[in-house]
Design a protein around this motif. Structure first.
Motif: not given
Length: 137
Positions: A108-125
């Protein structure tokens, strides 16, 4: 140890099982990351400070990054869950906090700071973007 563990969980979004199996030699201090065959994740400066303090105080030779408090050996998932429960109780949080909630906070922090979904997906594995989207809903 508690601060190092909590900061690591919160700033990397790692699964508890990943953290349990993590060894000290998997940490790349130059870019504040943990990398292995699964994926590479990054941690913040505050996490680096607490991890270094914790590791500097340890007198054992166990390769695990997090060890039990009494009989120094690799911490189990159950022991990590107990520590999270202990931290939340001392903080006066009246509901039980789970390690997976820290992954949700991270995402949620990543999303709220503007990270794209695909980046969040990658970081979460996550293999599927639907899993990440569900986590963030």
């Amino acid at each position: 140890m508690e601060k190092a563990l909590f900061e690591f969980m919160f700033s990397t979004g790692c699964r508890i099982g990943e953290i349990v199996s993590l060894d000290k030699n998997c940490i790349n201090w130059s870019n504040r990351s943990k990398g292995d065959k699964e994926r590479e994740v990054y941690f913040n400066k505050r996490c680096e400070i607490w991890l270094k303090r914790y590791l500097d105080l340890r007198q054992d030779k166990d390769p695990a990054i997090f060890v039990t408090e009494r009989h120094l050996h690799r911490m189990s998932i159950g022991q990590m869950r107990y520590i999270i429960k202990r931290i939340s109780s001392r903080a006066g949080i009246n509901k039980e906090i789970h390690s997976h909630q820290l992954r949700h906070c991270y995402a949620t922090h990543l999303l709220n700071t503007g990270a794209p979904i695909d980046v969040i997906q990658s970081l979460l594995g996550h293999e599927k973007s639907e899993t990440t989207r569900f986590m963030l809903s």
